[in-house]
Design a protein around this motif. Structure first.
Motif, PDB file in Angstrom:
ATOM      1  N   ARG A  74      60.653  29.543 109.387  1.00 32.80           N
ATOM      2  CA  ARG A  74      60.838  28.329 110.179  1.00 32.80           C
ATOM      3  C   ARG A  74      61.473  28.624 111.532  1.00 32.80           C
ATOM      4  O   ARG A  74      61.335  27.848 112.467  1.00 32.80           O
ATOM      5  N   GLY A  75      62.183  29.742 111.634  1.00 31.85           N
ATOM      6  CA  GLY A  75      62.789  30.103 112.905  1.00 31.85           C
ATOM      7  C   GLY A  75      61.817  30.706 113.894  1.00 31.85           C
ATOM      8  O   GLY A  75      62.152  30.896 115.065  1.00 31.85           O
ATOM      9  N   GLY A  76      60.615  31.044 113.447  1.00 32.39           N
ATOM     10  CA  GLY A  76      59.556  31.492 114.354  1.00 32.39           C
ATOM     11  C   GLY A  76      59.448  32.986 114.572  1.00 32.39           C
ATOM     12  O   GLY A  76      58.641  33.422 115.382  1.00 32.39           O
ATOM     13  N   GLY A  77      60.229  33.814 113.863  1.00 29.57           N
ATOM     14  CA  GLY A  77      60.170  35.258 114.071  1.00 29.57           C
ATOM     15  C   GLY A  77      59.013  35.898 113.312  1.00 29.57           C
ATOM     16  O   GLY A  77      58.797  35.610 112.136  1.00 29.57           O
ATOM     17  N   ILE A  78      58.280  36.803 113.974  1.00 31.04           N
ATOM     18  CA  ILE A  78      57.157  37.461 113.310  1.00 31.04           C
ATOM     19  C   ILE A  78      57.655  38.579 112.397  1.00 31.04           C
ATOM     20  O   ILE A  78      58.786  39.043 112.496  1.00 31.04           O
ATOM     21  N   GLY A  79      56.783  39.001 111.497  1.00 32.82           N
ATOM     22  CA  GLY A  79      57.043  40.165 110.661  1.00 32.82           C
ATOM     23  C   GLY A  79      57.717  39.877 109.341  1.00 32.82           C
ATOM     24  O   GLY A  79      57.975  40.793 108.563  1.00 32.82           O
ATOM     25  N   GLN A  80      57.999  38.603 109.049  1.00 37.85           N
ATOM     26  CA  GLN A  80      58.754  38.266 107.839  1.00 37.85           C
ATOM     27  C   GLN A  80      57.872  37.842 106.664  1.00 37.85           C
ATOM     28  O   GLN A  80      58.346  37.697 105.544  1.00 37.85           O
ATOM     29  N   GLY A  81      56.590  37.651 106.916  1.00 41.40           N
ATOM     30  CA  GLY A  81      55.718  37.056 105.915  1.00 41.40           C
ATOM     31  C   GLY A  81      55.541  37.869 104.654  1.00 41.40           C
ATOM     32  O   GLY A  81      55.582  37.324 103.548  1.00 41.40           O
ATOM     33  N   LEU A  82      55.333  39.186 104.789  1.00 39.88           N
ATOM     34  CA  LEU A  82      55.085  39.985 103.594  1.00 39.88           C
ATOM     35  C   LEU A  82      56.337  40.055 102.725  1.00 39.88           C
ATOM     36  O   LEU A  82      56.250  39.917 101.506  1.00 39.88           O
ATOM     37  N   GLY A  83      57.505  40.279 103.328  1.00 40.73           N
ATOM     38  CA  GLY A  83      58.733  40.280 102.549  1.00 40.73           C
ATOM     39  C   GLY A  83      58.934  38.966 101.818  1.00 40.73           C
ATOM     40  O   GLY A  83      59.304  38.931 100.636  1.00 40.73           O
TER      41      GLY A  83
END
Length: 542
Positions: free
Chosen positions: A400-409
């Motif tokens: 929700r904060g908009g940072g990329i790279g967190q989806g797989l974790g």
């Protein structure tokens, strides 16, 4: 009660909290904790501390409870900070436990290995609660205080730093003190009655549900039934009422049809939403002046849009008390709401071109209750956050904060929290590269997870912005691995989508698998959307 080590105490507290899986990285400064968790519960060794927090965060979201991450001190704790910011922005409940140097040397400035200056200050800045374990007889109290803070609405991360000598020490725990909920504010009867009178006068009502509404699902559905109102949602509010409900317009407030519906509404009731910039066209969206706002966060009331009646309290309680005032909308309003719902979906479905087949295939392949975790990437931002129906807020996992790279974790955490249902992760090649090492965690833990990687050779959102506003590209075109070879190297099954007709058979095969599958969407071969997606960000023109 006495425990041989801090690790044994931690296991006991985690069991009290109903946590059976912990995510982290082992270190010399958390070894007693990791060893006990690995022996008694499930320890998932991720490859980066940020992913440990992301996975714990999503574990909690998918179960509607608390997640736990273990990291090391210094750089390890610093690596976790970005994901703690995500948890803080989202109000999601994470218990983050990090090591610390021996208490004798803490704060001495000697350059003790792994020590950093004012680690507690750093954790305080990115956490809802942060504390140091001061002694072997205080650890149980500190852990429970942290868990209570993390779980108290609106939620957030709680960080505990634990000197390693105190982890090895025998623990005295006085505790069987159970977690108690904090007192919840409630609006006074006069304010509530005035708000109820305004709601009763509504002929064309609209309700806007944010993340706070997800704890009031029954009451929200009852109010929809009683009023015939339209339901708009923020991204965080999706699934508060299942999105196949005919009155759920959803996360479409800034579309032309959504704006017109809001303009014609005579009363707006908002529930637990903070009106983020990307969901209000940078606050250019104009809601009705007759605005009733419910929020547990007193600071949120009237902060973005004036509220004629600001109701400070728990959404479920306040909605329950407003329900007797509800009256049906004017004839034809609810039918119009459903027509708008259908229109915005059909328009977006058409605009995304061949990607519509992938959206349809994911929804068709998944059971009604299954997690869809989404990284920040074009498919997520354009249709994953809107068109891909959500039926339960616990299924709606995204940064929700908009940072990329967190989806797989996040996907790994959610999949291990809900092993009986499949999980789908939507990621881009650029975002996936941020934590590419988590492919090895995926291969090692083998959850029932389909990773759909949309490969456009870089940062597509920013590329589209630069192509629209500039005469050159900067930093957006990236080297991309051969995903088939990468999957093979990690021991992961691989499938590819290169045409719309591939979507249904490929997604169906991957989701039906009992383990992980990497699905590459070759966007160059698939073909473009009708209109290149750009985010709702203002770029000054000269």
């Amino acid at each position: 009660m006495r425990y041989d080590t801090g690790g044994d105490l931690l296991v006991a507290v985690l069991r009290e909290l109903g946590i059976d899986t912990v995510f982290g990285i082992v270190s010399v400064h958390n070894l007693p904790l990791v060893e006990a968790v690995d022996r008694e519960l499930r320890f998932v060794p991720v490859r980066h501390e940020a992913s440990a927090v992301n996975a714990a965060d999503a574990y909690g979201r998918a179960r509607g409870t608390l997640g736990c991450a273990l990291t090391s001190t210094g750089t390890g704790a610093g690596n976790a900070a970005g994901s703690l910011i995500e948890s803080l922005a989202s109000g999601t409940s994470v218990l983050h436990i990090t090591g610390q140097v021996e208490s004798e040397f803490l704060g001495s400035g000697r350059g003790f290995i792994h020590e950093t200056k004012d680690q507690l200050g750093m954790l305080t800045a990115v956490s809802k609660y942060a504390a140091t374990v001061p002694s072997a007889d205080a650890a149980g109290r500190i852990l429970r205080e942290a868990a209570r803070a993390a779980l108290t609405a609106p939620g957030g991360p709680a960080s505990v730093e634990w000197p390693v000598d105190l982890q090895y020490a025998a623990q005295t725990d006085s505790a069987a003190e159970m977690l108690t909920e904090a007192a919840v504010p409630a609006p006074d009867e006069g304010e509530l009655a005035a708000a109820g009178a305004l709601l009763a006068s509504a002929e064309r009502p609209v309700i806007w549900a944010g993340g706070g509404a997800t704890r009031a699902r029954t009451q929200l559905a009852d109010l929809l039934a009683a009023t015939g109102a339209a339901l708009l949602t923020s991204n965080s509010g999706r699934g508060a009422v299942p999105e196949d409900h005919p009155q759920v317009v959803g996360n479409f407030a800034t579309t032309p049809a959504g704006r017109t519906l809001l303009a014609d509404a005579d009363v707006l009731l908002t529930v637990g939403t903070h009106f983020r910039s990307n969901e209000t066209a940078d606050y250019a969206l104009q809601p009705p002046a007759a605005h009733l706002q419910i929020d547990l966060d007193a600071d949120a009331l009237g902060r973005v849009y004036p509220a004629r009646h600001a109701l400070h309290g728990d959404a479920a309680d306040v909605l329950e008390r407003l329900l007797p005032y509800a009256k049906p909308a004017e004839p034809g309003w609810t039918a119009r709401v459903t027509a708008v719902r259908d229109e915005v979906r059909a328009t977006l479905h058409d605009n995304i071109g061949p990607q519509a087949a992938i959206c349809d295939a994911i929804r068709a392949a998944l059971p009604r209750e299954a997690v869809v975790a989404r990284d920040v990437t074009i498919p997520s931002s354009s249709w994953g956050n809107r068109l891909l129906d959500m039926y339960d807020p616990r299924d709606n996992v995204f940064p929700r904060g908009g940072g990329i790279g967190q989806g797989l974790g996040m996907g790994i955490g959610a999949a291990l929290a809900r092993p009986d249902a499949p999980t789908v992760v939507i990621a881009g090649d650029g975002g996936l590269a941020v934590h590419l090492g988590e492919l090895l965690t995926l291969a090692q833990e083998r959850p029932r997870l389909t990773l759909v990687v949309f490969n456009d050779g870089g940062y597509g959102v920013l590329r589209n912005m630069q192509d629209r506003h500039s005469d050159r590209r900067s930093g957006v075109d990236l080297a991309t691995p051969d995903f088939e070879l990468l999957a093979r190297a990690c021991g992961l099954p691989y499938l590819r989508i290169a045409a719309a007709e591939h979507a249904e058979p490929v997604i169906s095969e991957a989701v039906a698998s009992e383990g992980p599958t990497l699905v590459e969407v070759d966007l160059a071969a698939l073909g473009p959307m009708k209109n290149p997606f750009t985010p709702p960000v203002k770029i000054p023109t000269t």
